[in-house]
Scaffold this active site. Structure first.
Site, PDB file in Angstrom:
ATOM      1  CG  HIS A  88      -1.924   1.050   1.238  1.00  0.00           C
ATOM      2  ND1 HIS A  88      -3.365   0.831   1.316  1.00  0.00           N
ATOM      3  CD2 HIS A  88      -1.623   2.143   0.852  1.00  0.00           C
ATOM      4  CE1 HIS A  88      -4.383   1.544   0.999  1.00  0.00           C
ATOM      5  NE2 HIS A  88      -3.057   2.610   0.803  1.00  0.00           N
ATOM      6  CG  HIS A 109      -0.903   6.665  -1.881  1.00  0.00           C
ATOM      7  ND1 HIS A 109      -1.897   6.726  -2.599  1.00  0.00           N
ATOM      8  CD2 HIS A 109      -1.128   6.244  -0.626  1.00  0.00           C
ATOM      9  CE1 HIS A 109      -3.369   6.319  -1.734  1.00  0.00           C
ATOM     10  NE2 HIS A 109      -2.579   6.001  -0.571  1.00  0.00           N
ATOM     11  NE  ARG A 143       1.008  11.211  -2.713  1.00  0.00           N
ATOM     12  CZ  ARG A 143      -0.535  11.222  -2.263  1.00  0.00           C
ATOM     13  NH1 ARG A 143      -0.694  10.516  -2.712  1.00  0.00           N
ATOM     14  NH2 ARG A 143      -0.584  11.747  -0.760  1.00  0.00           N
ATOM     15  CG  ASN A 185      -4.658   8.078  -4.658  1.00  0.00           C
ATOM     16  OD1 ASN A 185      -3.457   7.082  -4.491  1.00  0.00           O
ATOM     17  ND2 ASN A 185      -5.119   9.398  -3.538  1.00  0.00           N
ATOM     18  CG  HIS A 214      -6.063   1.865   5.175  1.00  0.00           C
ATOM     19  ND1 HIS A 214      -7.419   2.370   5.235  1.00  0.00           N
ATOM     20  CD2 HIS A 214      -5.830   2.989   3.825  1.00  0.00           C
ATOM     21  CE1 HIS A 214      -7.876   2.393   4.256  1.00  0.00           C
ATOM     22  NE2 HIS A 214      -6.936   3.290   3.336  1.00  0.00           N
ATOM     23  CG  ASP A 218      -2.693   4.913   3.403  1.00  0.00           C
ATOM     24  OD1 ASP A 218      -2.027   4.945   2.391  1.00  0.00           O
ATOM     25  OD2 ASP A 218      -3.065   5.296   4.535  1.00  0.00           O
TER      26      ASP A 218
END
Length: 425
Positions: A60, A62, A64, A94, A231, A304
């Site tokens: 998990h 990110h 970017r 995302n 999470h 996360d």
């Protein structure tokens, strides 16, 4: 043929029934022998006093990239991963644009070929994460995505989530679910309770997560298909997952280091680096998370990892949610789970390597003959203080800054190549 030998390491892999002092012979990126006193006439790495563990799998993250590379990009994120002993990671969709088409999936995977960790892509379930129109899952799979999620948001339209859950197993894809009822969350910023009332900041009730968790479990049970819960932060969600597993529901779950080590009281600092979603909860929730890790209710630990710039994090209330975590995750686990006796070191590594790899169905998390030579050398007893300015990613928004932790990654190997060496002596 490229050869090297890691000498005199305490080799630990619960999944491979290995816990012994030995040498590791690496040839052409793979582990070809684990034995004592290997003499192969090649480059030697002295690992005396260190533990050799399977490279961690962070399911998990990110990164970017594309679209917000001022915060992080694929290369900088993988440098941070390597510094934390992470050799495989799942990046969330995302981004800007969203990972909702084959072109963006291919961009991520192509760029990651030269990075310091193996990057796997999660593609979105709905276009633009809007819960209005489904993505072409087959197209995303063919482009190389291994998982599906609208993480950053829940899939509000339950029918679209259900359709994805039904189709994913035949494509060998995992649905990883951000569980949140947005109507209950109602724009809150921190955990609803004592601290939110004290500092006058709108709270998010634990029920927002719990209702989302219950919905995903109910779908998995009704459809008889797998679901992975992201999470986990609340006592009730742990209990819901525990009960579902007892009933034979095909559910797996992860938590993050901040949920078993920090409470909502950190928010009294007025520092937005302690704001994430789900938010930090109560001591009772922390204890439930630890018990869930102990009894196997929670299968995995993921970070996360969510980078943001200092400018974004400057305003406590207006700042975006998220904190970074790949460089500190192993140490936070050793400090808060192993040292107090909740898990053995081998059990911690299992939850950070082979378990997430199994959930995702990827070739990672093993330390055995024939496996990729993705290895971390760790001193589990070294004491160090987190200096956010010495971290290897672009952003510095760690909730563990200034904390003294046990356990330091000393070297990380990716396909037998050293991609990180700790030189902070």
């Amino acid at each position: 043929m490229e050869k090297s030998v890691i000498k005199n390491a305490a080799v630990i892999s619960l999944a491979d029934n290995i816990n012994t002092t030995a040498d590791i012979l690496i040839e052409d990126g793979k582990i070809v022998r684990i034995d004592k006193n290997i003499d192969a006439g090649c480059e030697l790495v002295d690992a005396h006093g260190l533990c050799a563990i399977p490279g961690l799998t962070d399911m998990h993250v990110h990164l970017r990239d594309p679209g917000q590379t001022d915060k992080e990009d694929i290369y900088s994120g993988c440098k941070a991963a390597a510094a934390g002993g992470v050799t495989s990671l799942l990046t969330m969709p995302n981004t800007r644009p969203t990972v909702d088409n084959a072109e963006v999936v291919r961009y991520i995977l192509d760029k990651a070929k030269d990075a310091d960790a193996h990057v796997y892509a999660a593609a979105s379930i709905t276009k633009g994460l809007k819960s209005e129109e489904p993505t072409d899952i087959e197209e995303l799979k063919n482009a190389g995505a291994v998982a599906l999620s609208d993480d950053g948001r829940p899939v509000v339209n339950t029918k679209l989530l259900s359709d994805a859950m039904k189709r994913a197993p035949s494509l060998n894809m995992k649905v990883v679910a951000h569980c949140e009822d947005l109507y209950l969350a109602d724009g809150g910023k921190i955990n609803e309770g004592e601290i939110s009332r004290k500092i006058g900041v709108k709270g998010i009730p634990a029920s927002a997560e719990d209702c989302g968790t219950a919905r995903e479990i109910a779908l998995a049970a009704a459809l008889d298909v797998p679901i992975h819960i992201c999470h986990v932060s609340t006592k009730t969600s742990v209990e819901l997952i525990r009960d579902a597993k007892r009933r034979g529901v095909k559910v797996t779950a992860e938590t993050a280091p901040h949920y078993f080590s920090l409470t909502e009281k950190e928010l009294l600092r007025g520092d937005a680096d302690y704001r994430m979603n789900p938010p930090l909860r109560t001591r009772e929730d922390v204890e439930a998370i630890i018990e869930g890790l102990r009894d196997g209710t929670l299968d995995a630990i993921a970070t996360d990892h969510a980078p943001h710039t200092p400018e974004e994090k400057a305003d406590f209330v207006k700042a975006p949610n998220g904190s970074i975590g790949m460089e500190t995750s192993l140490a936070v686990g050793i400090t808060n789970l192993v040292k107090p006796g909740y898990l053995t070191f081998a059990e911690l590594i299992e939850k950070m390597s082979i378990n997430p790899a199994k959930i995702l169905g990827i070739n990672s998390g093993r330390l055995c003959v024939g496996a990729p030579a993705d290895i971390a050398l760790v001193d589990p007893d070294e004491v160090w203080t987190v200096d956010e300015n010495k971290l290897h990613g672009k952003s510095k928004n760690t909730p563990f800054k200034g904390r003294t932790l046990y356990g330091k990654v000393k070297m990380t190997f990716l396909n037998g190549k050293a991609v990180f060496e700790d030189k902070d002596e």
